[in-house]
Design a protein around this motif. Structure first.
Motif, PDB file in Angstrom:
ATOM      1  N   CYS A 239       9.472   1.552  13.339  1.00 25.63           N
ATOM      2  CA  CYS A 239       9.755   0.045  13.107  1.00 25.63           C
ATOM      3  C   CYS A 239      11.231  -0.320  13.663  1.00 25.63           C
ATOM      4  O   CYS A 239      11.982   0.443  13.667  1.00 25.63           O
ATOM      5  N   TYR A 240      11.289  -1.745  13.933  1.00 26.12           N
ATOM      6  CA  TYR A 240      12.606  -2.183  14.537  1.00 26.12           C
ATOM      7  C   TYR A 240      12.987  -3.500  13.869  1.00 26.12           C
ATOM      8  O   TYR A 240      11.986  -4.146  13.263  1.00 26.12           O
ATOM      9  N   SER A 241      14.157  -3.937  13.852  1.00 24.14           N
ATOM     10  CA  SER A 241      14.472  -5.361  13.380  1.00 24.14           C
ATOM     11  C   SER A 241      14.598  -6.075  14.849  1.00 24.14           C
ATOM     12  O   SER A 241      15.293  -5.831  15.727  1.00 24.14           O
ATOM     13  N   MET A 242      13.737  -7.234  14.782  1.00 24.50           N
ATOM     14  CA  MET A 242      13.991  -8.235  15.763  1.00 24.50           C
ATOM     15  C   MET A 242      14.804  -9.149  15.587  1.00 24.50           C
ATOM     16  O   MET A 242      14.909 -10.386  16.200  1.00 24.50           O
ATOM     17  N   GLU A 243      15.715  -9.060  14.413  1.00 24.79           N
ATOM     18  CA  GLU A 243      16.569 -10.364  13.953  1.00 24.79           C
ATOM     19  C   GLU A 243      17.728 -10.324  15.171  1.00 24.79           C
ATOM     20  O   GLU A 243      18.231  -9.270  15.612  1.00 24.79           O
ATOM     21  N   GLY A 244      17.735 -11.622  15.573  1.00 28.08           N
ATOM     22  CA  GLY A 244      18.754 -11.769  16.589  1.00 28.08           C
ATOM     23  C   GLY A 244      18.502 -11.596  17.923  1.00 28.08           C
ATOM     24  O   GLY A 244      19.516 -11.813  19.077  1.00 28.08           O
ATOM     25  N   THR A 245      17.357 -10.886  18.276  1.00 35.70           N
ATOM     26  CA  THR A 245      16.986 -10.148  19.766  1.00 35.70           C
ATOM     27  C   THR A 245      15.750 -10.268  19.975  1.00 35.70           C
ATOM     28  O   THR A 245      14.833  -9.900  19.094  1.00 35.70           O
ATOM     29  N   ALA A 246      15.248 -10.680  21.273  1.00 36.68           N
ATOM     30  CA  ALA A 246      13.887 -10.261  21.586  1.00 36.68           C
ATOM     31  C   ALA A 246      13.760  -8.724  22.150  1.00 36.68           C
ATOM     32  O   ALA A 246      12.871  -8.255  21.977  1.00 36.68           O
ATOM     33  N   ASN A 247      14.854  -8.089  21.952  1.00 42.40           N
ATOM     34  CA  ASN A 247      14.981  -6.534  22.771  1.00 42.40           C
ATOM     35  C   ASN A 247      14.845  -5.735  21.393  1.00 42.40           C
ATOM     36  O   ASN A 247      15.929  -5.064  21.065  1.00 42.40           O
ATOM     37  N   PHE A 248      13.751  -5.859  20.372  1.00 34.75           N
ATOM     38  CA  PHE A 248      14.088  -5.258  19.214  1.00 34.75           C
ATOM     39  C   PHE A 248      14.097  -3.500  19.280  1.00 34.75           C
ATOM     40  O   PHE A 248      14.442  -2.858  18.434  1.00 34.75           O
ATOM     41  N   TYR A 249      13.767  -3.069  20.529  1.00 31.78           N
ATOM     42  CA  TYR A 249      13.751  -1.690  20.752  1.00 31.78           C
ATOM     43  C   TYR A 249      14.879  -1.208  20.534  1.00 31.78           C
ATOM     44  O   TYR A 249      15.302  -0.010  20.381  1.00 31.78           O
ATOM     45  N   MET A 250      16.259  -2.161  20.830  1.00 33.69           N
ATOM     46  CA  MET A 250      17.561  -1.412  20.628  1.00 33.69           C
ATOM     47  C   MET A 250      17.921  -1.338  19.088  1.00 33.69           C
ATOM     48  O   MET A 250      19.124  -1.205  18.761  1.00 33.69           O
ATOM     49  N   ARG A 251      16.883  -2.025  18.323  1.00 29.85           N
ATOM     50  CA  ARG A 251      17.555  -2.106  17.106  1.00 29.85           C
ATOM     51  C   ARG A 251      16.582  -1.113  15.961  1.00 29.85           C
ATOM     52  O   ARG A 251      15.760  -1.774  14.994  1.00 29.85           O
ATOM     53  N   PRO A 252      16.302   0.301  16.363  1.00 35.37           N
ATOM     54  CA  PRO A 252      15.435   1.000  15.502  1.00 35.37           C
ATOM     55  C   PRO A 252      15.766   1.182  13.909  1.00 35.37           C
ATOM     56  O   PRO A 252      17.301   1.254  13.637  1.00 35.37           O
ATOM     57  N   ILE A 253      14.965   1.040  13.373  1.00 39.96           N
ATOM     58  CA  ILE A 253      15.052   1.598  11.694  1.00 39.96           C
ATOM     59  C   ILE A 253      14.869   2.844  11.925  1.00 39.96           C
ATOM     60  O   ILE A 253      13.939   3.742  11.701  1.00 39.96           O
ATOM     61  N   GLU A 254      16.098   3.821  12.138  1.00 43.74           N
ATOM     62  CA  GLU A 254      16.143   5.145  12.557  1.00 43.74           C
ATOM     63  C   GLU A 254      15.264   6.257  11.565  1.00 43.74           C
ATOM     64  O   GLU A 254      15.820   5.842  10.354  1.00 43.74           O
ATOM     65  N   GLY A 255      14.614   7.126  11.821  1.00 43.97           N
ATOM     66  CA  GLY A 255      14.160   8.060  10.812  1.00 43.97           C
ATOM     67  C   GLY A 255      13.077   7.672   9.878  1.00 43.97           C
ATOM     68  O   GLY A 255      12.608   8.480   9.113  1.00 43.97           O
ATOM     69  N   LEU A 256      12.509   6.505  10.070  1.00 41.27           N
ATOM     70  CA  LEU A 256      11.419   6.108   9.328  1.00 41.27           C
ATOM     71  C   LEU A 256      10.238   6.299  10.304  1.00 41.27           C
ATOM     72  O   LEU A 256      10.041   5.498  11.068  1.00 41.27           O
ATOM     73  N   THR A 257       9.333   6.893   9.659  1.00 42.94           N
ATOM     74  CA  THR A 257       7.962   7.146  10.301  1.00 42.94           C
ATOM     75  C   THR A 257       6.697   7.262   9.487  1.00 42.94           C
ATOM     76  O   THR A 257       6.849   7.812   8.349  1.00 42.94           O
ATOM     77  N   VAL A 258       5.955   6.306   9.803  1.00 43.70           N
ATOM     78  CA  VAL A 258       4.663   6.299   8.884  1.00 43.70           C
ATOM     79  C   VAL A 258       3.387   6.813   9.479  1.00 43.70           C
ATOM     80  O   VAL A 258       3.313   6.596  10.745  1.00 43.70           O
ATOM     81  N   LEU A 259       3.013   7.836   8.801  1.00 45.21           N
ATOM     82  CA  LEU A 259       1.674   8.284   9.415  1.00 45.21           C
ATOM     83  C   LEU A 259       0.513   7.704   8.920  1.00 45.21           C
ATOM     84  O   LEU A 259       0.281   7.698   7.489  1.00 45.21           O
ATOM     85  N   LEU A 260      -0.242   7.169   9.887  1.00 38.77           N
ATOM     86  CA  LEU A 260      -1.440   6.118   9.395  1.00 38.77           C
ATOM     87  C   LEU A 260      -2.559   6.887   9.821  1.00 38.77           C
ATOM     88  O   LEU A 260      -2.761   7.449  10.883  1.00 38.77           O
ATOM     89  N   ASP A 261      -3.795   6.503   8.967  1.00 44.10           N
ATOM     90  CA  ASP A 261      -4.978   6.882   9.425  1.00 44.10           C
ATOM     91  C   ASP A 261      -5.563   5.771  10.352  1.00 44.10           C
ATOM     92  O   ASP A 261      -5.723   4.784   9.717  1.00 44.10           O
ATOM     93  N   MET A 262      -5.760   6.114  11.582  1.00 43.28           N
ATOM     94  CA  MET A 262      -6.054   4.805  12.419  1.00 43.28           C
ATOM     95  C   MET A 262      -7.497   4.362  12.045  1.00 43.28           C
ATOM     96  O   MET A 262      -7.655   2.931  12.519  1.00 43.28           O
ATOM     97  N   ASP A 263      -8.334   5.028  11.630  1.00 40.89           N
ATOM     98  CA  ASP A 263      -9.625   4.235  11.095  1.00 40.89           C
ATOM     99  C   ASP A 263      -9.568   3.470   9.876  1.00 40.89           C
ATOM    100  O   ASP A 263     -10.061   2.296   9.881  1.00 40.89           O
ATOM    101  N   SER A 264      -9.029   4.112   8.930  1.00 42.60           N
ATOM    102  CA  SER A 264      -9.150   3.514   7.279  1.00 42.60           C
ATOM    103  C   SER A 264      -7.705   2.675   7.464  1.00 42.60           C
ATOM    104  O   SER A 264      -7.726   1.653   6.519  1.00 42.60           O
ATOM    105  N   LYS A 265      -6.934   2.679   8.337  1.00 38.75           N
ATOM    106  CA  LYS A 265      -5.638   1.868   8.082  1.00 38.75           C
ATOM    107  C   LYS A 265      -4.979   2.314   6.949  1.00 38.75           C
ATOM    108  O   LYS A 265      -4.079   1.854   6.564  1.00 38.75           O
ATOM    109  N   GLU A 266      -5.152   3.529   6.334  1.00 40.08           N
ATOM    110  CA  GLU A 266      -4.566   4.026   5.153  1.00 40.08           C
ATOM    111  C   GLU A 266      -3.141   4.842   5.549  1.00 40.08           C
ATOM    112  O   GLU A 266      -2.969   5.459   6.568  1.00 40.08           O
ATOM    113  N   VAL A 267      -2.142   4.458   4.793  1.00 37.93           N
ATOM    114  CA  VAL A 267      -0.874   5.083   5.058  1.00 37.93           C
ATOM    115  C   VAL A 267      -0.904   6.508   4.407  1.00 37.93           C
ATOM    116  O   VAL A 267      -1.145   6.783   3.373  1.00 37.93           O
TER     117      VAL A 267
END
Lengths: 741, 741
Positions: A239-267
């Motif tokens: 994830c990223y912060s889109m505060e103050g810009t449409a270019n949220f890609y330049m504002r990474p919340i670095e090092g935070l990774t959520v592994l998700l089950d794509m079918d159950s949507k469970e974290v």
């Protein structure tokens, strides 16, 4: 919209979306509407067609909405109502009514009758047998229309062939191969929101100082790295912060990774290893024109345009058959490949006959490995076509900017995850291009003193699409030249995938520390990565049975005393007998030309007719062959491969690429070393880029391009554009500035 | 002119020329006219300025002549009267009056006072010291004007510096180096006619069945292959039949080579080894539009044009200073290099300051070895700039075809062999180019669902010239992009140098026989050859003292257990200390980026500011390093070299290339291994092509191009074209077909 208003708009949208989202995640899969008409209108008019905006516009959108979404140049944009489309050519894509018919047929099929959740990952034309298509002529009755459907039902992937006329459904055996089908748009969008239902995740975000309503998340395919990631469909979300810009890609919340089950949507797991890394500032990241302060010192250029006052010289017959100058080809959008060119033929200037060049050509797969082995980055080894759908990500083109004013636009008709058809408008453009280039020329010089100066301008036809796979934008051009050459060009633009860092200057970085990239701005690292784009090119040079010839350019030594020259170069032809003869790595100091020839057909003076593939700048993958990403992307182990035609071998990374283990790639097929001489063969070409980012790529990248050519070589008896006329003043347009019109 | 009339015209011209010729060869050197005005007019208006047509138009040409010779588009062609030109910038080329002044000064110099024959092989500006030029600002008084003159007097080469103001002449020591200066146009033209004064030659021609009045001959530089060719200025002449075609190049009198003394014009040797080889037919060889039968089945394209109704956005100040968008550079034609770009600067979008990028860039040398070791071919190893003069061979461009309608044209002012100035009109064009390409773009995708689509069109500025070195045409483009990139592109077109053969079909060729090329048509072989074009690039990134950095992209293995990834790529910077560190051969599997940086200047976040050279498709010379041609062309042994700036090292093959032995090449200089770190350095780049001809190259070749880029890398703080506006309909022109205007 001003940037403040835009943020407010985003915040409101997000709140609405959240409410809708909580409703959504409690539904097993996408709901099945009774009629599709409303959805259709939504998607015809909107560049985006996702579960999110479909919910918002379950009724026909209001006029106000339409204005926002319409391309800015309605004069040149003819809205095509696709509801009444009918197919005319055996290769025409499925129409809206055909997709609806497929849904109706499948609804009553045993597989979909249970209450198990299901989703359609692909609903496209099942192309008729090549031999039948080759025999078919305009005026013949259309070949039986079938759909190829990839569906997941109760967690299992199925490949189905649906006969649209008879209603027959054949279930194909897919064996025990690893991997999952291309994600649906719904898979991607729902994954981005799913972590929000996890309290730990929300707490982490707030701890990082990001307001939940400023959050933008991306669904990141996680490749495959071993057992822990098998037997369930997983995805990672960052994830990223889109505060103050449409270019949220330049504002990474670095090092935070959520592994998700794509079918159950469970974290499944939250990895948070970047707490000390600040989120980079928003300043100077927004790239929208509306967000710029224009520097008056910066000089701009006067209006400039490619103009054809008598209109374009090409026609698009029956929606998909493009005819231009001496070329003819079938063109269709595809959700996975982006654009498919079929049955490309060029007119022989002597006989007037249309001669076969290529049966089918398309972007088969992409491979984009990032070069950072740390926790939040090692898995970023995208295969954009098979994982995300290169065509699904191809957004409506911007008239006047993505393509010149003289362009023609073609829409895509695709199926959503629930099987309903929708329209991706303006997905492909076709235009004639004059770039001031020279087709051929000769002046006589003072040496002979003859007064000759003959020059012909070069005009070409371009087919373009631009896929925005999250941050990156790939521009794919197929450019047809009147001299028979086809140039396939890939442009890279869009936004870098960046890494947060605590450094604000390189002088803070201890000597040996590896940043895995370039410090682009305070707290922002552009991570090194590669791009490989692999093209499927079913060449049919004057017929299907062709051979691949490596014409090696080899130094010869002259026997002593025979010539004042000691060395010269000779062209040595080696016809490839089997696949391994045609696994080619380019060598600057052991160069070759690569020909596809028809061994049964020769020119008047006896040369085999052919086309050659002409590389330009490229890059080779250097990763270990036993590195899991490279096993999956093993189709990049060579720059050229040649395989015997096999209708099941179209996707270089395998049919089911998502989380695949690499046992169904082009590299594996080619190891069978089948005969390829004087057979129906397919040429595979991989175009590569090493990308070491630089500050100029921040906050959005100027386009970088490379290309390769398919070029006639003894295909014509002589220069096929000898007889084209030069430009003369009286043919050129008379133009005025628009303001004075 | 119809082709029959044209032949009649040629026959008459030839007869007149022959009479004139016999007068001519009895004069020691070109006669010295009393005034230059008449000659000047001849050359201003004629694309050709040779002894031949100067004789014909010793008086001002009649209006009728003018019409023939004028470019077809007078509306866009402003004839510039160069007689009153004055220099404004220290790098401005010599003007007509300056060249005349040089002649006057030298006339009274001791060297030229004797009755010995002499010729001027080069009269160009002696550029002031780089430090002085760098200090000079507009408004400052002009630096002292000097001419650099290369003259041959009584068989000896001299390099002179002539102070135009003071009249002082300094004779430079040229040492004992081998080789002769670039041929004069008069050398070339007189050599083509000289064999006709030899009865044996004429007999041979007639024996071959060629009427003397159908004869066209070419002066072919013979390289250097050992002692027998030393100590006199030699040339080889080969001839063709122009009966029935303007494209005599396709009708070689194969195997006939005349070795000629270029000074005495004496025939040294006639080698006639092709008596059994028929002269190929004229049919289907003429490429002129007037000679075509147009096939009505061939479909042409509607008129298409690059249009700028508000005019171009660039200005050319004081004849030579080009200002466009964020670029500024000095541009001048040069008889040897073709085009010289100097003092290229780009505006920083943040500070508004003009920043130095390149002090000087030009085509330094070409090397074109043919790959046939037999008697009539082994010596064809052209070095077009140093032997023929790449600029001397740059013919007037064809408006509307060589360049688009919006182009600006620049003339060259050169000195003839007798020192008189003449004008090569329309030698260079400058135009803005919009090719439908994209500067940068980004769409948000369904993944985020944000409604963003920002695209900027790419507009560039092109500087073009086209040199016709006898049969071949080289198109050289310098293309400037607003993102700071400079693309240097070379296009190859024109006509192949072909070999006669008795074969009319490949099925007649015995298995192992080497044709040294491809059978292109009955009795015509296109001989394999290479092209190397070596560019001198004096990069000055924000100042003269720069370093060359090889950024090696190297596979790293991850320590076991540390990452699921086994490998990734790292960018390792190696600063070149001395010249040998910067002798670079490209390797696809051991790739690098090549940066020129200013080590004393860093960006805000600490990256050294730089430019990188980005190769695209290229070829490497594979000849033996001790093969005489490769010794002379040793500057092609690497793709990149870096040398410390040295004003005497500008010509990669040496100052005196003609018949040189290779002891004054870039390769020799670089062996000195001088320090190059944090110094004023020059980057040398060689672009290469292997050309295995194919039938499509007959009778004239569709253009083949390749290029390389000079690209900012951490030169700007961020994307320098972030703020350019998108196209909007209201700015674009309103155009009508010309007929309805």
């Amino acid at each position: 919209m001003e940037s403040r208003n835009f943020l407010r708009f985003l915040a409101i949208s997000l709140s609405v979306s959240l409410v809708l989202f909580f409703t959504w995640v409690h539904l097993p899969y996408a709901p099945q509407p009774n009629t599709t008409t409303d959805l259709l209108y939504c998607s015809t008019n909107s560049p985006w067609c996702t579960s999110k905006n479909r919910f918002q516009s379950i009724n026909k959108p209001s006029t106000a909405d339409n204005i926002l979404e319409k391309p800015p140049n309605p004069k040149h944009h003819k809205v095509h109502n696709h509801e009444s489309d009918t197919p005319h050519h055996p290769l025409d894509p499925l129409t809206i009514s055909e997709i609806n018919r497929v849904r109706t047929i499948l609804k009553s099929h045993a597989l979909f009758k249970s209450s198990s959740p299901f989703a359609f990952h692909s609903v496209v034309l099942e192309e008729p047998d090549k031999t039948l298509v080759l025999q078919w002529k305009k005026g013949d009755s259309l070949l039986p229309r079938k759909a190829a459907v990839v569906a997941r039902v109760a967690g299992k992937s199925h490949v189905l062939t649906v006969d649209i006329t008879t209603g027959e459904v054949a279930v194909q055996e897919t064996g025990s191969r690893s991997g999952y089908p291309t994600m649906t748009i719904e898979d991607m969008t729902s994954s981005t929101w799913a972590p929000l239902s996890n309290a730990d995740f929300n707490r982490t975000i707030i701890q990082r100082g990001v307001d939940l309503q400023d959050l933008a998340c991306l669904p990141i395919s996680l490749g495959w790295f071993g057992e822990s990631e098998e037997n369930r469909r997983l995805i990672k979300v960052q994830c990223y912060s889109m505060e103050g810009t449409a270019n949220f890609y330049m504002r990474p919340i670095e090092g935070l990774t959520v592994l998700l089950d794509m079918d159950s949507k469970e974290v499944v797991e939250i990895s948070d290893k970047g707490r000390d890394i600040p989120i980079p500032k928003a300043a100077n990241t927004d790239y929208r024109y509306s967000a710029q302060k224009i520097n008056p010192e910066m000089m701009f250029v006067n209006p400039i345009s490619i103009e054809q006052p008598k209109g374009p010289s090409f026609t698009v017959e029956d929606e998909h058959l493009v005819k231009w100058a001496n070329w003819e080809f079938h063109l269709k959008p595809d959700p996975r490949a982006g654009v498919i060119i079929s049955r490309a033929k060029v007119r022989d200037p002597d006989s007037g006959e249309m001669r076969n060049v290529m049966y089918k050509g398309f972007t088969s797969e992409l491979f984009v490995p990032y070069m950072d082995p740390t926790d939040a980055w090692y898995f970023k080894t995208y295969m954009d076509a098979g994982e995300y759908g290169f065509g699904l990500q191809a957004m409506p083109l911007d008239p006047l900017n993505d393509c010149p004013r003289n362009a023609y636009y073609m829409d895509g008709v695709f199926a959503a995850g629930d099987g309903t058809p929708y329209v991706r408008s303006d997905m492909v453009c076709v235009f004639e291009r004059y770039a001031g280039d020279i087709g051929w020329r000769h002046s006589e010089s003072p040496i002979t003193g003859m007064e000759i100066r003959e020059v012909r301008p070069k005009v070409t036809l371009v087919v373009r699409m631009a896929a925005s796979v999250a941050n990156y934008d790939y521009i794919v051009d197929w450019e047809f030249q009147t001299d028979g050459l086809i140039r396939i060009k890939v442009g890279l633009s869009g936004i870098l995938m960046v890494k947060g860092t605590s450094y604000v200057n390189t002088n803070q970085v201890p000597g040996q520390q590896n940043l895995y990239g370039t410090l682009l701005s305070e707290n922002v690292i552009g991570v090194i990565h590669d791009h490989y784009i692999t093209f499927y090119l079913d060449m049919d040079i004057d017929g299907s049975d062709n051979s691949f010839v490596e014409v090696n350019i080899k130094k010869q030594k002259t026997p002593p005393g025979e010539s004042p020259r000691r060395s010269y170069l000779k062209a040595i032809r080696n016809v490839a007998k089997t696949e391994k003869d045609a696994q080619i790595q380019f060598k600057l100091y052991d160069p070759s030309e690569f020909h596809v020839v028809n061994p049964m057909k020769r020119t008047r003076v006896g040369n085999p007719v052919g086309y050659k593939v002409v590389p330009a700048g490229t890059a080779a993958s250097l990763l270990d062959h036993d590195d899991p990403p490279q096993k999956r992307g093993a189709f990049t182990n060579n720059q050229i491969w040649v395989t015997p035609y096999n209708r099941s071998e179209q996707w270089a990374g395998g049919l089911f690429v998502y989380q695949s283990q690499g046992e169904d790639t082009l590299a594996v097929w080619s190891e069978r070393d089948r005969p390829i001489e004087n057979r129906d063969i397919v040429l595979w070409y991989t175009l590569g880029f090493h990308h070491v980012p630089c500050q100029e790529d921040f906050p959005i990248m100027p386009t970088v391009s490379s290309s390769f050519d398919l070029k006639p070589v003894n295909f014509f008896e002589s220069n096929p554009i000898l007889r084209i006329p030069p430009n003369v003043e009286k043919d050129l347009p008379v133009c005025k500035p628009a303001a004075s019109a």
